[in-house]
Write a protein that holds these residues in place. Structure first.
Motif, short mmCIF file in Angstrom:
data_model
loop_
_atom_site.label_atom_id
_atom_site.label_comp_id
_atom_site.label_asym_id
_atom_site.label_seq_id
_atom_site.Cartn_x
_atom_site.Cartn_y
_atom_site.Cartn_z
N MET A 128 0.84 -1.20 0.00
CA MET A 128 0.00 0.00 0.00
C MET A 128 0.87 1.24 0.00
SD MET A 128 -2.87 1.17 2.77
CE MET A 128 -3.71 2.74 2.61
N THR A 129 0.61 2.15 -0.92
CA THR A 129 1.40 3.38 -0.98
C THR A 129 0.75 4.47 -0.15
OG1 THR A 129 0.21 4.14 -2.96
CG2 THR A 129 2.20 2.82 -3.31
N ILE A 130 1.57 5.36 0.36
CA ILE A 130 1.04 6.48 1.14
C ILE A 130 1.13 7.77 0.34
CG2 ILE A 130 1.51 5.44 3.36
CD1 ILE A 130 4.05 7.04 3.56
N SER A 131 1.61 7.67 -0.89
CA SER A 131 1.70 8.84 -1.78
C SER A 131 1.58 8.36 -3.22
CB SER A 131 3.03 9.56 -1.57
OG SER A 131 3.18 10.62 -2.50
N ARG A 132 0.92 9.15 -4.05
CA ARG A 132 0.79 8.78 -5.46
C ARG A 132 1.96 9.33 -6.27
NH1 ARG A 132 -4.91 11.32 -6.66
NH2 ARG A 132 -4.05 12.80 -5.16
N LYS A 133 2.44 8.52 -7.19
CA LYS A 133 3.55 8.93 -8.04
C LYS A 133 3.16 10.10 -8.93
CE LYS A 133 5.90 4.46 -8.59
NZ LYS A 133 6.37 3.48 -9.59
N TYR A 134 4.17 10.82 -9.38
CA TYR A 134 3.97 11.81 -10.44
C TYR A 134 3.67 11.04 -11.72
CZ TYR A 134 4.99 15.95 -13.30
OH TYR A 134 4.91 17.00 -14.18
N GLY A 135 2.72 11.52 -12.50
CA GLY A 135 2.33 10.82 -13.71
C GLY A 135 3.47 10.70 -14.71
N ARG A 136 3.43 9.67 -15.52
CA ARG A 136 4.43 9.51 -16.57
C ARG A 136 4.19 10.57 -17.64
NH1 ARG A 136 6.14 3.91 -19.49
NH2 ARG A 136 7.05 3.66 -17.42
N THR A 137 5.22 11.34 -17.93
CA THR A 137 5.11 12.41 -18.93
C THR A 137 5.34 11.85 -20.32
OG1 THR A 137 5.95 14.00 -17.30
CG2 THR A 137 5.91 14.70 -19.61
N TYR A 138 4.37 12.05 -21.20
CA TYR A 138 4.48 11.54 -22.56
C TYR A 138 5.40 12.45 -23.39
CZ TYR A 138 0.58 8.23 -21.98
OH TYR A 138 -0.22 7.19 -21.58
N HIS A 139 6.13 11.84 -24.31
CA HIS A 139 6.99 12.58 -25.24
C HIS A 139 6.16 13.17 -26.38
CE1 HIS A 139 11.23 11.42 -24.18
NE2 HIS A 139 10.57 10.53 -23.46
N TYR A 140 6.62 14.31 -26.88
CA TYR A 140 6.11 14.77 -28.16
C TYR A 140 6.52 13.74 -29.21
CZ TYR A 140 5.27 19.54 -26.36
OH TYR A 140 4.81 20.64 -25.68
N PRO A 141 5.76 13.59 -30.28
CA PRO A 141 6.15 12.64 -31.33
C PRO A 141 7.44 13.02 -32.05
CG PRO A 141 4.21 13.90 -31.98
CD PRO A 141 4.45 14.19 -30.54
N PHE A 142 7.87 14.29 -31.90
CA PHE A 142 9.11 14.74 -32.52
C PHE A 142 10.26 14.83 -31.51
CE2 PHE A 142 6.31 18.29 -31.53
CZ PHE A 142 7.10 19.15 -30.80
#
Length: 232
Positions: free
Chosen positions: A1-15
């Motif tokens: 069980m986590t006590i903090s949520r991760k930072y979301g995965r940042t998607y790359h621009y296609p370029f």
């Protein structure tokens, strides 16, 4: 069980050329960008994502607070402000340990890039407000734009990543000046945590990573700007 949520995965621009096999790419990013009133482009700094919450200082794993040697300084700062955080979670780039880039203009080791309050990522103006309130700098703000056309927007990003780092980046092997690691773009307004992939994107230059899985055995502290000798 986590006590903090991760930072979301940042998607790359296609370029974005600096992708790896496990990275995600936002191939239809423009559909989300074009409806935003303002986008903030910030310099992507080469450090470790550290979250400060009332529960502790978190790195990659949010199952438990981090205890690494290179987070000792930020953990000491956290101990002084933890009772004032409440439901706020501050996310910043910890540059205490040198990774693939050495910065010659560091005035601090922790640069804030986002603030989360429960189920909301706060606006960029609020991020700057809370960073200042807790006496932290924010990551370098490069430009605030109002999206017009995809071609213009893309060129703006490409122009920014071709510029030198605001913090004077140097290649760790050659010590030669290099461009910034990349750019992180975000909706300037607040948005829901669940909608993160539709509001944040990144461009990372090719060949950025110069470290391997053993870097933690030989890591060194990043010097501040005033610790360099003139002409070094």
């Amino acid at each position: 069980m986590t006590i903090s949520r991760k930072y979301g995965r940042t998607y790359h621009y296609p370029f974005s050329p600096g992708t790896t096999s496990d990275d995600r790419i936002s191939r239809h990013y423009w559909q989300d960008v074009r409806v935003l009133q303002a986008v903030v482009h910030t310099e992507k700094l080469d450090g470790e994502n550290n979250c400060l919450s009332r529960y502790g200082v978190f790195a990659r794993s949010h199952a438990a607070p981090t205890t690494s040697d290179w987070t000792k300084a930020i953990r000491e700062r956290w101990a002084l402000l933890r009772n004032d955080l409440g439901d706020l979670e501050i996310f910043g780039e910890n540059l205490y340990a040198v990774h693939s880039i050495e910065y010659r203009r560091l005035e601090h080791h922790y640069y804030v890039f986002a603030v989360r309050l429960l189920d909301t990522w706060l606006s960029w103006e609020e991020v700057k407000f809370y960073a200042a309130m807790f006496d932290f700098p924010t990551v370098p703000e490069l430009r605030v734009v109002t999206p017009s056309t995809e071609a213009v927007y893309r060129q703006e990003v490409l122009d920014l990543v071709s510029q030198p780092s605001v913090l004077e980046a140097r290649d760790i092997h050659t010590q030669a000046p290099c461009t910034c690691e990349g750019v992180v773009s975000r909706n300037a307004a607040e948005y829901a945590v669940a909608d993160f992939p539709r509001h944040v994107w990144k461009y990372v230059r090719k060949g950025h990573v110069k470290t391997d899985e053993h870097w933690t055995r030989h890591w060194r502290r990043a010097p501040f700007a005033w610790e360099y000798r003139p002409g070094s």
